[in-house]
Design a protein around this motif. Structure first.
Motif, PDB file in Angstrom:
ATOM      1  N   LEU A 258       0.819  -1.226   0.000  1.00 49.49           N
ATOM      2  CA  LEU A 258       0.000   0.000   0.000  1.00 49.49           C
ATOM      3  C   LEU A 258       0.844   1.265   0.000  1.00 49.49           C
ATOM      4  N   LYS A 259       2.137   1.127  -0.258  1.00 51.89           N
ATOM      5  CA  LYS A 259       3.031   2.278  -0.217  1.00 51.89           C
ATOM      6  C   LYS A 259       2.535   3.396  -1.128  1.00 51.89           C
TER       7      LYS A 259
ATOM      8  N   SER B  10       2.662  11.897  -0.760  1.00 56.25           N
ATOM      9  CA  SER B  10       4.114  12.116  -0.871  1.00 56.25           C
ATOM     10  C   SER B  10       4.831  10.785  -0.922  1.00 56.25           C
ATOM     11  N   TYR B  11       5.920  10.751  -1.674  1.00 53.29           N
ATOM     12  CA  TYR B  11       6.839   9.609  -1.614  1.00 53.29           C
ATOM     13  C   TYR B  11       8.157  10.113  -1.082  1.00 53.29           C
ATOM     14  N   SER B  12       8.580   9.571   0.032  1.00 54.14           N
ATOM     15  CA  SER B  12       9.808   9.962   0.714  1.00 54.14           C
ATOM     16  C   SER B  12      10.068  11.467   0.616  1.00 54.14           C
ATOM     17  N   GLU B  15       6.224  15.606  -2.604  1.00 55.46           N
ATOM     18  CA  GLU B  15       4.780  15.555  -2.799  1.00 55.46           C
ATOM     19  C   GLU B  15       4.489  15.336  -4.287  1.00 55.46           C
ATOM     20  N   VAL B  16       3.896  14.202  -4.636  1.00 56.19           N
ATOM     21  CA  VAL B  16       3.646  13.896  -6.052  1.00 56.19           C
ATOM     22  C   VAL B  16       2.184  14.121  -6.425  1.00 56.19           C
ATOM     23  N   VAL B  17       1.296  14.212  -5.438  1.00 54.17           N
ATOM     24  CA  VAL B  17      -0.080  14.666  -5.684  1.00 54.17           C
ATOM     25  C   VAL B  17      -0.329  15.790  -4.679  1.00 54.17           C
ATOM     26  N   GLY B  34      -1.665  14.173 -18.598  1.00 53.01           N
ATOM     27  CA  GLY B  34      -0.522  14.792 -17.930  1.00 53.01           C
ATOM     28  C   GLY B  34       0.752  14.126 -18.374  1.00 53.01           C
ATOM     29  N   PRO B  35       1.864  14.875 -18.329  1.00 53.02           N
ATOM     30  CA  PRO B  35       3.154  14.312 -18.745  1.00 53.02           C
ATOM     31  C   PRO B  35       3.559  13.139 -17.840  1.00 53.02           C
ATOM     32  N   ASN B  36       4.572  12.398 -18.221  1.00 52.25           N
ATOM     33  CA  ASN B  36       5.103  11.309 -17.384  1.00 52.25           C
ATOM     34  C   ASN B  36       5.416  11.845 -15.995  1.00 52.25           C
ATOM     35  N   GLY B  37       4.985  11.106 -14.982  1.00 46.01           N
ATOM     36  CA  GLY B  37       5.296  11.496 -13.614  1.00 46.01           C
ATOM     37  C   GLY B  37       4.392  12.566 -13.045  1.00 46.01           C
ATOM     38  N   ALA B  38       3.323  12.928 -13.778  1.00 52.04           N
ATOM     39  CA  ALA B  38       2.421  13.987 -13.314  1.00 52.04           C
ATOM     40  C   ALA B  38       1.656  13.560 -12.063  1.00 52.04           C
ATOM     41  N   GLY B  39       1.495  12.258 -11.879  1.00 53.15           N
ATOM     42  CA  GLY B  39       0.766  11.780 -10.697  1.00 53.15           C
ATOM     43  C   GLY B  39      -0.576  11.140 -11.033  1.00 53.15           C
ATOM     44  N   LYS B  40      -0.793  10.797 -12.299  1.00 54.84           N
ATOM     45  CA  LYS B  40      -2.080  10.204 -12.712  1.00 54.84           C
ATOM     46  C   LYS B  40      -2.304   8.836 -12.063  1.00 54.84           C
ATOM     47  N   THR B  41      -1.321   7.973 -12.223  1.00 53.92           N
ATOM     48  CA  THR B  41      -1.467   6.621 -11.667  1.00 53.92           C
ATOM     49  C   THR B  41      -1.609   6.672 -10.150  1.00 53.92           C
ATOM     50  N   THR B  42      -0.803   7.513  -9.512  1.00 53.19           N
ATOM     51  CA  THR B  42      -0.887   7.643  -8.061  1.00 53.19           C
ATOM     52  C   THR B  42      -2.289   8.096  -7.641  1.00 53.19           C
ATOM     53  N   THR B  43      -2.847   9.064  -8.379  1.00 54.31           N
ATOM     54  CA  THR B  43      -4.198   9.526  -8.073  1.00 54.31           C
ATOM     55  C   THR B  43      -5.209   8.386  -8.189  1.00 54.31           C
ATOM     56  N   PRO B  80      -5.190  -1.803 -14.962  1.00 50.48           N
ATOM     57  CA  PRO B  80      -3.999  -1.086 -14.498  1.00 50.48           C
ATOM     58  C   PRO B  80      -3.052  -0.716 -15.641  1.00 50.48           C
ATOM     59  N   GLN B  81      -2.139   0.221 -15.346  1.00 52.11           N
ATOM     60  CA  GLN B  81      -1.193   0.673 -16.378  1.00 52.11           C
ATOM     61  C   GLN B  81      -0.336  -0.486 -16.874  1.00 52.11           C
ATOM     62  N   PHE B  82       0.108  -1.345 -15.932  1.00 53.99           N
ATOM     63  CA  PHE B  82       0.928  -2.493 -16.325  1.00 53.99           C
ATOM     64  C   PHE B  82       0.132  -3.761 -16.072  1.00 53.99           C
ATOM     65  N   ASP B 157      -6.084   2.786 -16.798  1.00 58.14           N
ATOM     66  CA  ASP B 157      -4.818   3.518 -16.772  1.00 58.14           C
ATOM     67  C   ASP B 157      -4.040   3.200 -18.047  1.00 58.14           C
ATOM     68  N   GLU B 158      -4.018   4.143 -18.977  1.00 57.27           N
ATOM     69  CA  GLU B 158      -3.349   3.975 -20.274  1.00 57.27           C
ATOM     70  C   GLU B 158      -3.738   2.661 -20.961  1.00 57.27           C
ATOM     71  N   PRO B 159      -5.021   2.507 -21.282  1.00 55.95           N
ATOM     72  CA  PRO B 159      -5.461   1.218 -21.847  1.00 55.95           C
ATOM     73  C   PRO B 159      -4.875   0.917 -23.226  1.00 55.95           C
ATOM     74  N   THR B 189      -4.417   8.726 -20.408  1.00 55.29           N
ATOM     75  CA  THR B 189      -3.824   8.433 -21.713  1.00 55.29           C
ATOM     76  C   THR B 189      -2.803   9.493 -22.068  1.00 55.29           C
ATOM     77  N   HIS B 190      -1.860   9.114 -22.925  1.00 58.36           N
ATOM     78  CA  HIS B 190      -0.923  10.097 -23.474  1.00 58.36           C
ATOM     79  C   HIS B 190      -1.314  10.477 -24.900  1.00 58.36           C
ATOM     80  N   PHE B 191      -2.402   9.865 -25.397  1.00 57.97           N
ATOM     81  CA  PHE B 191      -2.852  10.172 -26.756  1.00 57.97           C
ATOM     82  C   PHE B 191      -3.984  11.190 -26.690  1.00 57.97           C
TER      83      PHE B 191
HETATM   84  N1  LIG Z   1       6.091   3.535  -5.301  1.00 60.32           N
HETATM   85  C1  LIG Z   1       6.696   4.703  -5.515  1.00 60.32           C
HETATM   86  N2  LIG Z   1       7.764   5.076  -4.792  1.00 60.32           N
HETATM   87  C2  LIG Z   1       8.363   6.268  -4.993  1.00 60.32           C
HETATM   88  N3  LIG Z   1       7.981   7.162  -5.910  1.00 60.32           N
HETATM   89  C3  LIG Z   1       6.928   6.860  -6.677  1.00 60.32           C
HETATM   90  C4  LIG Z   1       6.224   5.617  -6.527  1.00 60.32           C
HETATM   91  N4  LIG Z   1       5.213   5.595  -7.428  1.00 60.32           N
HETATM   92  C5  LIG Z   1       5.288   6.748  -8.106  1.00 60.32           C
HETATM   93  N5  LIG Z   1       6.311   7.511  -7.661  1.00 60.32           N
HETATM   94  C6  LIG Z   1       6.670   8.850  -8.172  1.00 60.32           C
HETATM   95  O1  LIG Z   1       5.516   9.632  -8.149  1.00 60.32           O
HETATM   96  C7  LIG Z   1       5.451  10.489  -9.292  1.00 60.32           C
HETATM   97  C8  LIG Z   1       4.118  10.288  -9.977  1.00 60.32           C
HETATM   98  O2  LIG Z   1       4.078   8.978 -10.515  1.00 60.32           O
HETATM   99  P1  LIG Z   1       2.814   8.424 -11.303  1.00 60.32           P
HETATM  100  O3  LIG Z   1       3.115   7.009 -11.628  1.00 60.32           O
HETATM  101  O4  LIG Z   1       1.591   8.718 -10.534  1.00 60.32           O
HETATM  102  O5  LIG Z   1       2.839   9.310 -12.617  1.00 60.32           O
HETATM  103  P2  LIG Z   1       1.970   9.161 -13.931  1.00 60.32           P
HETATM  104  O6  LIG Z   1       1.314  10.467 -14.166  1.00 60.32           O
HETATM  105  O7  LIG Z   1       1.118   7.962 -13.864  1.00 60.32           O
HETATM  106  O8  LIG Z   1       3.131   8.952 -15.014  1.00 60.32           O
HETATM  107  P3  LIG Z   1       3.162   8.059 -16.345  1.00 60.32           P
HETATM  108  O9  LIG Z   1       2.472   8.845 -17.377  1.00 60.32           O
HETATM  109  O10 LIG Z   1       4.621   7.924 -16.648  1.00 60.32           O
HETATM  110  O11 LIG Z   1       2.501   6.757 -16.030  1.00 60.32           O
HETATM  111  C9  LIG Z   1       6.644  10.126 -10.142  1.00 60.32           C
HETATM  112  O12 LIG Z   1       7.628  11.111  -9.932  1.00 60.32           O
HETATM  113  C10 LIG Z   1       7.105   8.803  -9.624  1.00 60.32           C
HETATM  114  O13 LIG Z   1       8.491   8.671  -9.740  1.00 60.32           O
END
Ligand SMILES: Nc1ncnc2c1ncn2[C@@H]1O[C@H](COP(=O)(O)OP(=O)(O)OP(=O)(O)O)[C@@H](O)[C@H]1O
Ligand SMILES: [Mg+2]
Lengths: 259, 301
Positions: A258-259, B10-12, B15-17, B34-43, B80-82, B157-159, B189-191
């Motif tokens: 759940l990290k 936040s991750y360590s 703050e990513v969201v 959103g660009p790579n790393g924007a925080g979509k998957t985390t959201t 899921p994305q993967f 997530d990015e189907p 999506t990135h498209f």
């Molecule tokens: N388990 C994790 N541990 C540490 N950092 C993480 C973890 N998961 C995501 N991050 C960081 O959080 C930020 C957002 O990641 P996220 O996967 O939500 O982006 P995204 O918008 O889905 O990107 P993408 O389009 O590449 O899938 C990134 O900077 C990523 O490196």
């Protein structure tokens, strides 16, 4: 903020046990053959081969003494391999657990299911060993069957400990430490191959707190009818390891997923 | 169907969201861009209770998350994305076993599996092993798996990432039919063309924050001039500096291409007649232009 740790007590972990059973069933015969052959080879090889040079131990033939210990040893090995290598591949390599948790299943459901599954595989190995003992004429009658619940308990203890390792592992290499520092010493300190009384007192004292020691004492008593010094304590120690093992692994794996 | 308020994660220490809020109505197809790393998957993972958030309120299918995340997931589908399909099982077994995790009775599952396989275009692959499937087939199976519980709301997530045009079109078609049947979709999506095609509304996320949200057409209308002329060739730098600004409302030079955003493209195209070394592509503004304008042209990660 996370999901509640323990929800209304459900039986959802049985779905995880069921999933693993379905996979196991595909290779059932090969797996059972391995289960049977491995302990037989040890018993015949060490028991008859080495046993021929040995005096009686605690009033029994060496092969009898060995069989009681091997029963527990094979249960320990079985549970450990399943809880380490198989579980880790489902956690990290195949990401099976992640997929399961996209359904209405929690990390606790997954870990409980894996815990029980690995213990069931240990029970199966123990059963194979017991059958081997019957076939070799080492045990007779129905009484030795009473050992099976103990084998399950040994399985639960080592499955719980193994899952803690899996929770902490970054890769398979990590498990080598566990084998070298825990499992292998345990094998020699717990009276599997020879009585613990042969060891120096300090080493004996270490052995006294190990789960395999208590498992072996119980198993010998139940299968061969030797007197048991403290059966209740043995059961409590094994139950303690099992409970602590599964609780800690639920907490750790939940935190990891759940990290 | 989904309400998110002030979500933080936040991750360590990073703050990513950062305080994301949005709401998705029943029957809506909502895009998270959103660009790579924007925080979509985390959201999305926070919405499903699969990641512990650090603050905010989430309600999914009428249930509070994470408090009732498990029950909320029972009413939700997840692609899921993967891919995390179960490699120990065949295609059909993957669906049957997944149905068990939802507590769906075996008989009901037996009825559903053929329809799900048909939906995914995998009718003749029922008994195939997973390693015999192409990437596109796996993706379609993941989509079918997300539907085993007949969910009213589906997270995607990015189907279509990594798929060929045929496979993408097939997935688009399936997603449209899901929307048509009243399901709520949340899609990343990135498209941009995909988002424009499928989504009623899109949100653009950047560096963990939501920076725009509206219907694709309205975003384009509000954010950007209606015509874009892309100009490239010998002497484009001088043209972009001296000539283009007279006819275009905005000119951006990146690498060897000048992007000219105009209310009316005709005068600019006419002025190009005098520059025979330059080549031009004139087109209508689209969501990608908005995306680039709002998130910049720099590569992330
Ligand atoms: N388990 C994790 N541990 C540490 N950092 C993480 C973890 N998961 C995501 N991050 C960081 O959080 C930020 C957002 O990641 P996220 O996967 O939500 O982006 P995204 O918008 O889905 O990107 P993408 O389009 O590449 O899938 C990134 O900077 C990523 O490196
Ligand atoms: Mg992502």
């Amino acid at each position: 903020m996370t999901e509640p740790l323990i929800e209304r007590c459900g039986l959802r972990y049985l779905h995880v046990v069921g999933r693993n059973f379905l996979v196991w069933r595909k290779l059932m015969y090969a797996s059972m053959l391995g289960n049977m052959a491995d302990p037989m080879i040890y018993l015949v090889g060490l028991g008859f081969g080495l046993g021929g040079f040995m005096p009686a131990i605690e009033g029994m033939r060496y092969i009898n003494f060995l069989a009681g210990g091997m029963l527990c040893y094979s249960a320990m090995n079985s549970a450990t391999f399943e809880a380490l290598y198989s579980a880790f591949s489902r956690l990290k390599i195949q990401r099976t657990w992640e997929g399961i948790m996209h359904a209405p299943m929690t990390a606790a459901d997954v870990v409980l299911g894996e815990w029980i599954w690995a213990a069931l595989k240990a029970t199966l190995s123990g059963a194979a060993m017991l059958i081997a003992m019957y076939l070799l004429g080492l045990v007779h009658g129905l009484r030795p069957l009473a050992v099976m619940p103990v084998v399950l308990l040994i399985g639960l203890a080592f499955s719980g400990l193994g899952l803690i390792m899996t929770a902490l592992a970054k890769s398979y290499e990590f498990f080598i430490f566990y084998f070298t520092l825990v499992i292998t010493p345990m094998m020699f300190l717990s009276g599997v191959f020879y009585p613990r009384s042969a060891l120096p007192p300090v080493v004996q004292a270490i052995g006294a707190v190990l789960p395999l020691t208590h498992g072996a004492d119980l198993a010998r008593g139940l299968t061969l009818g030797t007197p048991m010094a403290h059966p209740l304590l043995d059961v409590l120690v094994l139950a303690g390891y099992a409970t602590c093992g599964v609780s800690v692994s639920v907490l750790l794996i939940r935190r990891r997923l759940l990290k | 169907m989904l309400q998110v308020a002030e979500l933080r994660k936040s991750y360590s220490g990073t703050e990513v969201v950062r305080g994301v809020s949005f709401a998705v109505a029943a029957g809506e197809c909502y895009g998270l861009l959103g660009p790579n790393g924007a925080g979509k998957t985390t959201t999305l993972r926070c919405c499903l209770g699969l990641t512990a958030s650090d603050g905010g309120h989430i309600s999914l299918a009428g249930l509070p998350v994470p408090a009732a995340a498990r029950a909320a997931r029972a009413r939700t589908g997840v692609c899921p994305q993967f891919d995390n399909l179960d490699p120990d099982f065949t295609v059909a077994e993957n669906l049957v076993v997944y149905g068990r995790y939802f507590g769906i009775p075996r008989d009901l599952m037996r009825e559903r599996v053929p329809r799900l396989l048909e939906f995914a275009g995998l009718e003749d692959k029922a008994a195939a092993r997973l390693d015999a499937l192409s990437g596109g087939m796996k993706r379609r199976l993941t989509l079918a798996r997300a539907l085993v519980n007949d969910p009213q709301i589906i997270f995607l997530d990015e189907p279509t990432t990594g798929l060929d045009p045929q496979a993408r079109h097939l997935i688009w078609d399936r997603l449209k039919s899901l929307t048509a049947s009243g399901r709520t979709l949340i899609l990343t999506t990135h498209f941009m063309d995909e988002a424009e095609r499928l989504c009623h509304r899109v949100a653009i996320m950047d560096r963990g924050a939501m920076i725009a949200e509206d219907a694709p057409r309205r975003l384009i209308g509000a954010q950007i001039e209606p015509h874009v002329v892309e100009i490239y060739g010998e002497g484009v730098r001088e043209f972009a500096r001296d000539t283009a600004p007279r006819y275009a409302q905005r000119v951006e030079l990146t690498g060897e291409t000048a992007f000219c955003y105009c209310r009316d493209a005709a005068p600019l195209l006419e002025s190009l007649q005098a520059h025979s070394a330059l080549r031009a592509l004139s087109r209508a503004a689209n969501l990608e232009d908005v995306f680039i304008k709002l998130t910049g042209r720099d590569i992330r990660d």
